[in-house]
Design a protein around this motif. Sequence first.
Motif, PDB file in Angstrom:
ATOM      1  N   LEU A 273      -6.560  -8.285  14.941  1.00 56.98           N
ATOM      2  CA  LEU A 273      -6.756  -6.846  14.798  1.00 56.98           C
ATOM      3  C   LEU A 273      -7.357  -6.541  13.436  1.00 56.98           C
ATOM      4  N   CYS A 274      -7.953  -5.363  13.335  1.00 53.00           N
ATOM      5  CA  CYS A 274      -8.606  -4.988  12.079  1.00 53.00           C
ATOM      6  C   CYS A 274      -7.586  -4.881  10.957  1.00 53.00           C
ATOM      7  N   TYR A 275      -7.861  -5.577   9.863  1.00 50.74           N
ATOM      8  CA  TYR A 275      -6.941  -5.514   8.738  1.00 50.74           C
ATOM      9  C   TYR A 275      -7.644  -5.216   7.419  1.00 50.74           C
ATOM     10  N   ALA A 276      -7.127  -4.244   6.726  1.00 48.25           N
ATOM     11  CA  ALA A 276      -7.349  -4.006   5.295  1.00 48.25           C
ATOM     12  C   ALA A 276      -6.133  -3.174   4.901  1.00 48.25           C
ATOM     13  N   PRO A 277      -5.715  -3.258   3.626  1.00 44.32           N
ATOM     14  CA  PRO A 277      -4.421  -2.639   3.266  1.00 44.32           C
ATOM     15  C   PRO A 277      -4.233  -1.177   3.693  1.00 44.32           C
ATOM     16  N   PRO A 278      -5.284  -0.317   3.682  1.00 38.76           N
ATOM     17  CA  PRO A 278      -5.027   1.067   4.070  1.00 38.76           C
ATOM     18  C   PRO A 278      -4.875   1.262   5.583  1.00 38.76           C
ATOM     19  N   PHE A 279      -5.106   0.217   6.369  1.00 35.78           N
ATOM     20  CA  PHE A 279      -5.190   0.387   7.820  1.00 35.78           C
ATOM     21  C   PHE A 279      -4.104  -0.337   8.600  1.00 35.78           C
TER      22      PHE A 279
ATOM     23  N   SER B 118     -12.768  -9.534  13.761  1.00 36.20           N
ATOM     24  CA  SER B 118     -12.327  -8.141  13.640  1.00 36.20           C
ATOM     25  C   SER B 118     -12.208  -7.787  12.165  1.00 36.20           C
ATOM     26  N   ALA B 119     -12.768  -6.665  11.768  1.00 37.16           N
ATOM     27  CA  ALA B 119     -12.724  -6.299  10.350  1.00 37.16           C
ATOM     28  C   ALA B 119     -12.905  -4.804  10.185  1.00 37.16           C
ATOM     29  N   VAL B 120     -12.377  -4.305   9.092  1.00 34.69           N
ATOM     30  CA  VAL B 120     -12.486  -2.869   8.807  1.00 34.69           C
ATOM     31  C   VAL B 120     -12.692  -2.679   7.306  1.00 34.69           C
TER      32      VAL B 120
ATOM     33  N   ALA C  38     -10.820  -5.320  20.290  1.00 37.17           N
ATOM     34  CA  ALA C  38     -10.449  -6.672  19.849  1.00 37.17           C
ATOM     35  C   ALA C  38      -9.494  -7.322  20.853  1.00 37.17           C
TER      36      ALA C  38
ATOM     37  N   ASP D  58       0.049  -7.943  12.091  1.00 39.37           N
ATOM     38  CA  ASP D  58       0.281  -6.626  12.665  1.00 39.37           C
ATOM     39  C   ASP D  58       1.573  -6.616  13.498  1.00 39.37           C
TER      40      ASP D  58
ATOM     41  N   GLU E 215     -10.680   2.381  13.303  1.00 41.02           N
ATOM     42  CA  GLU E 215     -10.225   0.984  13.410  1.00 41.02           C
ATOM     43  C   GLU E 215      -9.307   0.799  14.612  1.00 41.02           C
TER      44      GLU E 215
ATOM     45  N   ILE F 121      -2.777   1.772  -5.701  1.00 38.90           N
ATOM     46  CA  ILE F 121      -1.529   1.033  -5.890  1.00 38.90           C
ATOM     47  C   ILE F 121      -1.194   1.124  -7.376  1.00 38.90           C
TER      48      ILE F 121
ATOM     49  N   ALA G  93      -1.627  -7.589   7.523  1.00 39.43           N
ATOM     50  CA  ALA G  93      -2.369  -8.779   7.968  1.00 39.43           C
ATOM     51  C   ALA G  93      -1.705  -9.376   9.202  1.00 39.43           C
TER      52      ALA G  93
ATOM     53  N   PHE H 249       0.858  -1.183   0.000  1.00 38.27           N
ATOM     54  CA  PHE H 249       0.000   0.000   0.000  1.00 38.27           C
ATOM     55  C   PHE H 249       0.895   1.234   0.000  1.00 38.27           C
TER      56      PHE H 249
ATOM     57  N   ASP I 149      -9.679  -1.962  17.440  1.00 36.96           N
ATOM     58  CA  ASP I 149      -8.549  -2.809  17.856  1.00 36.96           C
ATOM     59  C   ASP I 149      -8.448  -2.892  19.378  1.00 36.96           C
TER      60      ASP I 149
ATOM     61  N   GLY J   9      -6.389 -12.243   7.820  1.00 36.32           N
ATOM     62  CA  GLY J   9      -5.689 -12.462   9.089  1.00 36.32           C
ATOM     63  C   GLY J   9      -5.828 -13.898   9.574  1.00 36.32           C
TER      64      GLY J   9
ATOM     65  N   ASN K 289      -4.059 -16.463   7.298  1.00 39.55           N
ATOM     66  CA  ASN K 289      -2.616 -16.528   7.528  1.00 39.55           C
ATOM     67  C   ASN K 289      -2.286 -17.355   8.769  1.00 39.55           C
TER      68      ASN K 289
END
Lengths: 550, 550
Positions: free
Chosen positions: A424-430, B328-330, B407, A435, B400, B54, A433, A369, B404, B302, B305
Motif C-alpha cells: 500500500l502507499c506509504y509516506a509518513p503523512p499517509f 505503490s508510492a505516494v 494496489a 499498514d 492515496e 515533526i 510502513a 508523525f 491503495d 515498505g 521492511n
Amino acid sequence: MPEKILVIGGVAAGATGAAKARRTSEDVDITVVEKGKYISFANCGLPYYTGGVIKERSSVLLHTRQSFGKRFNTDVLTRTEAVDIDPKSKTVLLKTSKGEIERPYDKLLLAVGAKTFIPPIDGVEDVPYFTMRTVEDADGVKDFIQKHNPESALVIGAGFIGIEVAEAMLHCGIKPTVVEALDEVMPNFPHVVAMNLREKMLEDGCEVIVKTFVTKLEKNEDIIKAHLSDGRVLETDMVIMCTGVKPAVDLALNAGVELGERGGVAVNERMETNVTDIYAAGDLVEKVNLITGKKVLLPLAGPANREGRTAGTNMAGGDMTFKGVLGSAVVGFEGFVMAQTGLTYEQALQAGFDADYVYTEDVNRASYFPVHGHIFMMTVFDKKTGKLLGVSACGPDTTEKKIDHAAVALYAGLTVYDLEHLELCYAPPFASAKDNLNIAGFVASNELRGSGYLVKPEWILEQVRKNTGLQILDVRTAEEVDEYKIEGAKHIFVNDLREKMDMIDKSRPVYVYCAVGFRGYLAVRNLRNRGYEAYNITGGIEAYKRLVRL
Amino acid sequence: MPEKILVIGGVAAGATGAAKARRTSEDVDITVVEKGKYISFANCGLPYYTGGVIKERSSVLLHTRQSFGKRFNTDVLTRTEAVDIDPKSKTVLLKTSKGEIERPYDKLLLAVGAKTFIPPIDGVEDVPYFTMRTVEDADGVKDFIQKHNPESALVIGAGFIGIEVAEAMLHCGIKPTVVEALDEVMPNFPHVVAMNLREKMLEDGCEVIVKTFVTKLEKNEDIIKAHLSDGRVLETDMVIMCTGVKPAVDLALNAGVELGERGGVAVNERMETNVTDIYAAGDLVEKVNLITGKKVLLPLAGPANREGRTAGTNMAGGDMTFKGVLGSAVVGFEGFVMAQTGLTYEQALQAGFDADYVYTEDVNRASYFPVHGHIFMMTVFDKKTGKLLGVSACGPDTTEKKIDHAAVALYAGLTVYDLEHLELCYAPPFASAKDNLNIAGFVASNELRGSGYLVKPEWILEQVRKNTGLQILDVRTAEEVDEYKIEGAKHIFVNDLREKMDMIDKSRPVYVYCAVGFRGYLAVRNLRNRGYEAYNITGGIEAYKRLVRL
C-alpha cells in the motif's frame, strides 16, 4: 413502435436504471414515476443537510424533473404513485393529483426502495414523529427546529441513520437521546467494535440507551413522553424514528412478484423477477452475499446504484449481471469512524465457516508523525484455508480506508497470508510502513502457521471473573501498568524478560499481554523458545478493556 | 554453540531482519552493525523533522542502541563500519573508532541500503551540500538553517525526497528552487499527472525548473552559484542534493556477491545471494516486479521492511519468501497528493503488454458534501485480457486511498471489469457512491466492450496543433465553454443534443468532449444511437488542458 420502459421510483436505483437504459439505447421510450416531489435526490446527504453540514437545500437535489428528463430524454412524473401493476395487460395504474391514469409498459423496473419500519409502540399513531428518507422528511425536521426551537430530540434506533441523525441534532444545538432495542449501537457490527462509537457519542454529549425499547409514546402540550422498557420515562421535544427499513414490497406482491426468504423481492443476476419483463433493483430486493452465497437485505446506496445500472442495461437490450454484495459500510460521528466489510465472526459461524478472528490495533499513520491515531480492528478468517471473511474496525479518519483495503481483498478472495504482502502507499503523512491490514495479516497468518499462540481476551475475562487463578503476565512498562492492568497479573517489562524469566512458573501455562499484542507476541516467542507454555492475548489490554466495559 | 547472525545495516531492512530473526529463534546470537550513530531511525520522517512538522528529534529515533539490544537480545554496534567480508573464513572486518576488529558469522545479512547518487557536477567536490538520508543529514540542515538563516535553497532533483525537502524548506521560511534534469517533476510518474504537482509547487512559492541540470557549482563567500544547462546562473544560500540513490554494493562486490542487470544485489525469494549464507535485503537489492516479472530497483520503506522480515526469518531457521513489488508510492506537497501503483503506460508498453489507458476525473467524496475535491486518474490495462496494469493519480487528500484500492486489485490480478464491482465503504463524508476506481472501471470496461468509443486527448491536441480541421463538439454548459474551450469546437449542451443534432455533419467523424468525460459519453452514446461516427475524448477538457500546459 419503440419499446416502453417504465421505471417506478426515481431515486438511487430508479434514476440510475433510467439513465443507464437511455445510454444503452436511444430507441426506447422511458418514463420515470416518483411518488415524492423530487427525483434523483441525495438520500445519504439528508442527515448532513439537516445538521447544517450541507448548507444549501439545492445541494441534495441532484437533478430536477426537467434536467433529468431532458438529459436522458425521459418522461419524468413526480408526485405520481404507482398503485397497481397488471402484468397480463402490461399496464400500471398511476395516481396523480389529477386522478388516476393507466400507463402501458413493455419493460418495468420496480425501484421503490424501502420504507421506515415503524415498531409497534403504544401511541405511535397519535404522537408526531419524523423519519429521514426523503427531502420532505429533512424539510420537516428543519422546519420544526426553526419554529419550535427544541432542546431535546429522541432518536429511536442506533443504526446508520440514527447515528447520523444524532450527530445532526448535536450540530443543531439539540441534545439527542438515542434508544436502541438491541444490545449495542450499530448492532450489525461486533459489539467490541461498536461500543467505541457508543462511548464517543456519550463523550460528545449524546445520551445513548441500549438494550431498551420504547413501549409507549404520549404527547402533553409540546412535550412528548417516551416510556421505556426499563420503566424510565423520557421527556423530549421531538421524536425521530430511525428504526431501520423494510423492503417496500406491496406493489410487487400485488403484481405477483415473488419474495425471497428475507422478505425482499427475489431477482436473478440480471435483476429480473419471476414475472416476465418486471425487473427490480435497490433497497427492495434481496442481494446475494458474495461470501456466503446466501440472500441478504442490504439497503445501501452503492449496491442500489449498481443494481439499477444492471437493470437499466438489460431492459434496454444490453446484457449485464450483478453478482452480489460484501456489505462494505461506514458510519462517522464527529470525526470518529466505524467501518466494516464482509462477515462478522458470528455471521461467519452461522454461515458454516470454521472461522477464527484476531484483534489488532495500530496507528493509521507513522507513529512519529504528529497527526495519527489508533485503529482497532477485528479480522475474521477461515481456519482451514486462511481465506479472509470480514473485517470490522473503528478509529480516527482513514479507518474506512483500511476497510476498503479489506473490501478489495474480499472481493478478490484473498487469504490472510496475502494480507501480509499487500503493498500500500506509504509516506509518513499517509500511512504506516506496515499498514493496519498488513499487521492483521501478520497476526492471523502467524496464528494459522502455529507460531502465534493466541488466546482470546473474552476467555481470559471469563476466567478472571470466575477467579480461576490463571498465570497472567503483563509485559508493558511500569507506567502503563500503573494506569490499568488485569487483576493479579505479574509484571515483567518485555525487555527484561530474559533476565527475569525465573519469576514465571514453568509448570503452568502463562497468558501474556501488552497494550495491543505486539510486545506480547515478542514475549511469547521468547518464552516458547525457552520451553514455557505461553499464550498471547490477542489485541492486548486494549481489547480486554473494551470487553470489561461492554 | 549458537548460530551467529550478523546484520550489516541497522535501519529499515536490517533492524527488521534482526528483530524477526530473534522472534524466530532464541537460540541464535545476533549482532547488528551500523555505520551511523543511530539504528532503526525513521528515514522517511527526516524531511518532516527538518521542516518542523515533526517537532521532537527523539520522534525520529525509534529505538536506541540499548532499547533495541535489550528487547531483541542483540549486540548492537553503532559507529561501526563493515569494511570487508571474507566468505571463506566467514568473517567480517569492522572499523570502529577504536580500530579494526574481526567478527565471525554463520549467517550474514547485507542491509546497507543505498547511497545518494551525486551527479558529476563541475565543482561539486568543493562546494558544501547536504543530503537527506540519515539523522545526521537532517541535523546538519537544521543546524545550518539556525546558524546561517538562509533565504534560499537549491534542491537538486525532484523525486520523492526532493519534493518533501522543498516542502520542508517552505515550512522553514526558505524559498526553494527545485532543479530536475528530466522532463517533469517525479519523473517516474506520467507527466500529465506529475505536472499538476509542479503547478501546485509553483503556486505555493516554490521555483521549479525541469529539463535542466546543474553543470557547475561554485561558492563565493556565503553565496553558492549554480550554473544551469540552459545558461542561467542561480544564486542560493544552500544546496540539498536529492538526486536519487543507487544501491550501496561495494561491500557486496568485494565479498563476491553478484549483482543483477539493474546494478543491485541479486537475491532469490528467500533473500539469499549467490554466496552461501549471505543474505541481502532493502534498498541495495533488486526486486521482482510482480506484474512484469522483471527485476527493478525500488528504494522504498515498505518492501525493505518485508524483505528484512523474510531474510530474518530464513536466517534464523524459518522459511519465508518475498515475491516482489508493485511500486505503490505516494508523495504529498502542502495537501496535494500524488500516488501510483503498478506500471505506467510507457512501462507497460516496454514490458510488452498490449496496453491502453483511460483518463478519469471525479470527486473524492459525495459532490454535495462540502469537503470534496477532484482526483485525476490515469488507469492502464491490457487490451486483450482487461487486466489492470497500473494506476496513477493526483488530487486532494484520499488520493492515496484510491491508489491503495488499485494496489490491492493489482496484487490480486483483477481486471478493469472487476473494478466496476468493487464495493467500497460509502457515506457522504468518506467517498462517493461510485468511487473513483469504480468509475475508471466503468470507462475502461465500456471501452473494451466496444461501447466507449474513446479517443485520446493527446491525438486531438496533435490534430488541433496541425490544424487538420477535425469536427469537435463541446457538450458542456455555455458558462463552462466561456471559460476555456478547444479552438474551433462547436457547442451544443448535452441536454439539447437531441434537438440540435442536425448542426453536426453526419458525413464526418465528430469528436466530443465535456469536462471529464461523462457527459461526453452520454453524447457519444446518443450520437452513435443516431448513426453518427462519434468519439469521446477520454478525460475531457480537463485532461486536454493538462496536455496543453505540459
